[in-house]
Design a protein around this motif. Structure first.
Motif, mmCIF file in Angstrom:
data_model
loop_
_atom_site.group_PDB
_atom_site.id
_atom_site.type_symbol
_atom_site.label_atom_id
_atom_site.label_comp_id
_atom_site.label_asym_id
_atom_site.label_seq_id
_atom_site.Cartn_x
_atom_site.Cartn_y
_atom_site.Cartn_z
ATOM 1 N N ILE A 1 35.159 43.842 -35.245
ATOM 2 C CA ILE A 1 35.947 44.821 -34.491
ATOM 3 C C ILE A 1 37.204 44.166 -33.941
ATOM 4 C CG2 ILE A 1 35.976 46.279 -32.424
ATOM 5 C CD1 ILE A 1 32.919 46.690 -32.907
ATOM 6 N N TYR A 2 37.015 43.044 -33.259
ATOM 7 C CA TYR A 2 38.152 42.404 -32.600
ATOM 8 C C TYR A 2 39.128 41.756 -33.577
ATOM 9 C CZ TYR A 2 36.625 43.553 -27.978
ATOM 10 O OH TYR A 2 36.313 44.264 -26.847
ATOM 11 N N ALA A 3 38.691 41.442 -34.781
ATOM 12 C CA ALA A 3 39.604 40.885 -35.787
ATOM 13 C C ALA A 3 40.682 41.897 -36.181
ATOM 14 C CB ALA A 3 38.826 40.442 -37.021
ATOM 15 N N LEU A 4 40.411 43.169 -35.966
ATOM 16 C CA LEU A 4 41.390 44.200 -36.310
ATOM 17 C C LEU A 4 42.618 44.173 -35.403
ATOM 18 C CD1 LEU A 4 39.061 47.217 -37.134
ATOM 19 C CD2 LEU A 4 40.495 45.933 -38.714
ATOM 20 N N ILE A 5 42.578 43.401 -34.324
ATOM 21 C CA ILE A 5 43.735 43.353 -33.436
ATOM 22 C C ILE A 5 44.970 42.847 -34.175
ATOM 23 C CG2 ILE A 5 43.325 41.057 -32.459
ATOM 24 C CD1 ILE A 5 44.632 44.178 -30.592
ATOM 25 N N VAL A 6 44.786 41.958 -35.137
ATOM 26 C CA VAL A 6 45.934 41.415 -35.885
ATOM 27 C C VAL A 6 46.621 42.516 -36.697
ATOM 28 C CG1 VAL A 6 46.656 39.772 -37.668
ATOM 29 C CG2 VAL A 6 45.031 39.069 -35.888
ATOM 30 N N PRO A 7 45.901 43.255 -37.566
ATOM 31 C CA PRO A 7 46.615 44.318 -38.295
ATOM 32 C C PRO A 7 47.119 45.429 -37.374
ATOM 33 C CG PRO A 7 44.287 44.271 -38.935
ATOM 34 C CD PRO A 7 44.532 43.080 -38.075
ATOM 35 N N PHE A 8 46.393 45.719 -36.289
ATOM 36 C CA PHE A 8 46.884 46.739 -35.355
ATOM 37 C C PHE A 8 48.189 46.296 -34.707
ATOM 38 C CE2 PHE A 8 42.600 48.734 -35.252
ATOM 39 C CZ PHE A 8 42.993 50.047 -35.421
ATOM 40 N N ALA A 9 48.269 45.046 -34.276
ATOM 41 C CA ALA A 9 49.500 44.543 -33.649
ATOM 42 C C ALA A 9 50.653 44.541 -34.646
ATOM 43 C CB ALA A 9 49.261 43.148 -33.074
ATOM 44 N N LEU A 10 50.365 44.173 -35.896
ATOM 45 C CA LEU A 10 51.409 44.208 -36.923
ATOM 46 C C LEU A 10 51.856 45.642 -37.204
ATOM 47 C CD1 LEU A 10 50.122 41.486 -39.406
ATOM 48 C CD2 LEU A 10 52.190 41.389 -37.980
ATOM 49 N N LEU A 11 50.902 46.567 -37.256
ATOM 50 C CA LEU A 11 51.240 47.981 -37.442
ATOM 51 C C LEU A 11 52.146 48.448 -36.303
ATOM 52 C CD1 LEU A 11 50.824 50.715 -38.922
ATOM 53 C CD2 LEU A 11 48.784 51.034 -37.472
ATOM 54 N N ASP A 12 51.781 48.100 -35.081
ATOM 55 C CA ASP A 12 52.577 48.464 -33.907
ATOM 56 C C ASP A 12 54.000 47.938 -34.064
ATOM 57 O OD1 ASP A 12 53.451 49.173 -31.359
ATOM 58 O OD2 ASP A 12 51.891 48.045 -30.309
ATOM 59 N N LEU A 13 54.142 46.681 -34.407
ATOM 60 C CA LEU A 13 55.456 46.065 -34.565
ATOM 61 C C LEU A 13 56.275 46.762 -35.651
ATOM 62 C CD1 LEU A 13 57.492 43.744 -34.020
ATOM 63 C CD2 LEU A 13 56.279 42.467 -35.803
ATOM 64 N N PHE A 14 55.686 46.925 -36.826
ATOM 65 C CA PHE A 14 56.433 47.488 -37.952
ATOM 66 C C PHE A 14 56.802 48.949 -37.720
ATOM 67 C CE2 PHE A 14 55.034 43.680 -40.054
ATOM 68 C CZ PHE A 14 56.050 43.397 -40.952
ATOM 69 N N VAL A 15 55.886 49.726 -37.191
ATOM 70 C CA VAL A 15 56.174 51.145 -36.954
ATOM 71 C C VAL A 15 57.211 51.304 -35.844
ATOM 72 C CG1 VAL A 15 55.166 53.310 -36.125
ATOM 73 C CG2 VAL A 15 54.025 52.019 -37.907
ATOM 74 N N SER A 16 57.140 50.463 -34.835
ATOM 75 C CA SER A 16 58.130 50.535 -33.750
ATOM 76 C C SER A 16 59.526 50.179 -34.260
ATOM 77 C CB SER A 16 57.722 49.616 -32.601
ATOM 78 O OG SER A 16 56.529 50.089 -32.004
ATOM 79 N N VAL A 17 59.624 49.156 -35.101
ATOM 80 C CA VAL A 17 60.922 48.788 -35.682
ATOM 81 C C VAL A 17 61.405 49.902 -36.614
ATOM 82 C CG1 VAL A 17 62.106 47.167 -37.230
ATOM 83 C CG2 VAL A 17 60.600 46.307 -35.419
ATOM 84 N N TYR A 18 60.498 50.423 -37.443
ATOM 85 C CA TYR A 18 60.853 51.532 -38.349
ATOM 86 C C TYR A 18 61.443 52.689 -37.552
ATOM 87 C CZ TYR A 18 59.990 56.010 -40.568
ATOM 88 O OH TYR A 18 60.124 57.290 -41.021
ATOM 89 N N GLN A 19 60.757 53.079 -36.494
ATOM 90 C CA GLN A 19 61.215 54.208 -35.694
ATOM 91 C C GLN A 19 62.571 53.897 -35.041
ATOM 92 O OE1 GLN A 19 59.500 57.024 -32.288
ATOM 93 N NE2 GLN A 19 59.240 54.891 -31.796
ATOM 94 N N ALA A 20 62.720 52.696 -34.498
ATOM 95 C CA ALA A 20 63.967 52.327 -33.832
ATOM 96 C C ALA A 20 65.158 52.403 -34.779
ATOM 97 C CB ALA A 20 63.841 50.922 -33.228
ATOM 98 N N VAL A 21 64.964 52.018 -36.026
ATOM 99 C CA VAL A 21 66.059 52.020 -36.997
ATOM 100 C C VAL A 21 66.228 53.399 -37.634
ATOM 101 C CG1 VAL A 21 66.857 51.048 -39.193
ATOM 102 C CG2 VAL A 21 65.810 49.554 -37.466
ATOM 103 N N CYS A 22 65.166 53.900 -38.237
ATOM 104 C CA CYS A 22 65.277 55.117 -39.049
ATOM 105 C C CYS A 22 65.453 56.386 -38.215
ATOM 106 C CB CYS A 22 64.068 55.240 -39.968
ATOM 107 S SG CYS A 22 63.995 53.915 -41.194
ATOM 108 N N PHE A 23 64.715 56.525 -37.137
ATOM 109 C CA PHE A 23 64.850 57.749 -36.345
ATOM 110 C C PHE A 23 66.254 57.861 -35.773
ATOM 111 C CE2 PHE A 23 60.331 59.337 -35.217
ATOM 112 C CZ PHE A 23 59.958 59.238 -36.540
ATOM 113 N N ARG A 24 66.815 56.753 -35.378
ATOM 114 C CA ARG A 24 68.198 56.773 -34.884
ATOM 115 C C ARG A 24 69.124 57.238 -36.005
ATOM 116 N NH1 ARG A 24 68.410 52.050 -32.109
ATOM 117 N NH2 ARG A 24 68.027 53.160 -30.189
ATOM 118 N N ALA A 25 68.924 56.731 -37.225
ATOM 119 C CA ALA A 25 69.770 57.107 -38.366
ATOM 120 C C ALA A 25 69.616 58.582 -38.733
ATOM 121 C CB ALA A 25 69.452 56.220 -39.569
#
Length: 194
Positions: A74-98
């Motif tokens: 269960i706790y090993a999933l923190i790594v992909p969850f944190a990466l998902l958070d990072l990538f989706v947040s960057v995606y939104q910051a760039v693309c939604f603004r565009a």
């Protein structure tokens, strides 16, 4: 003239409002309130919660061995969850603004507050923080994905979708070739007004 779908959505919104009112009533029952986003328990509720707490040693002694054995998975999933958070947040910051799409606020989805409950021990609080983050993150990602879908491809699927996002009911009907171009622009404009 409102469509049948609009009428159903209005009833769903009314039920959500009714649900929030009932949850607010339950806050009174359990003697807490929210002040500027922070939980405040009344003194008697804090004392009652502290008495109900099961210590960590007793908690672990009663734990199912399989629950303990699977915890690392269960706790090993923190790594992909944190990466998902990072990538989706960057995606939104760039693309939604565009695209001119209003950005999703993380704080509207990720709630970490159950660690304030006095009847939880340290392990339970850690579990609650983890679940609050992971489930909130999935809600956050789902909202970003729904806005992306509403911008690029607001078309219903041919087959039923179980538990679709809130925007799905307003999507264009599958197979409506004549309505697609106008409907796509209308969906984009509605999204920008959210």
């Amino acid at each position: 003239m409102t469509s049948r779908i609009d009428q159903i959505l209005a009833r769903i919104d009314a039920l959500h409002d009714e649900l929030e009112i009932e949850i607010a009533r339950r806050r009174e029952t359990f003697r807490y309130r929210l002040e500027q986003g922070r939980v405040k328990f009344e003194a008697d509720a804090r004392a009652r919660n502290a008495r109900a707490k099961i210590g960590l040693a007793a908690f672990l002694a009663r734990a199912n061995p399989w629950h303990i054995a699977t915890a690392p998975f269960i706790y090993a999933l923190i790594v992909p969850f944190a990466l998902l958070d990072l990538f989706v947040s960057v995606y939104q910051a760039v693309c939604f603004r565009a695209y001119g799409i209003p950005r999703v606020r993380r704080g509207d989805h990720i709630r970490i507050d159950r660690h304030h409950l006095g009847y939880l021990n340290g392990m339970q609080k850690l579990n609650c923080v983890y679940c609050g983050y992971c489930n909130g993150l999935l809600s956050y990602v789902s909202e970003i994905a729904s806005r992306t879908e509403a911008f690029w491809c607001p078309i219903k699927h041919a087959a039923r979708v179980k538990a679709p996002h809130a925007r799905y009911a307003q999507f264009l009907d599958y197979g409506d070739a004549d309505g697609f171009q106008n409907g796509l622009e209308a969906s984009r404009e509605a999204l920008k007004k959210d």
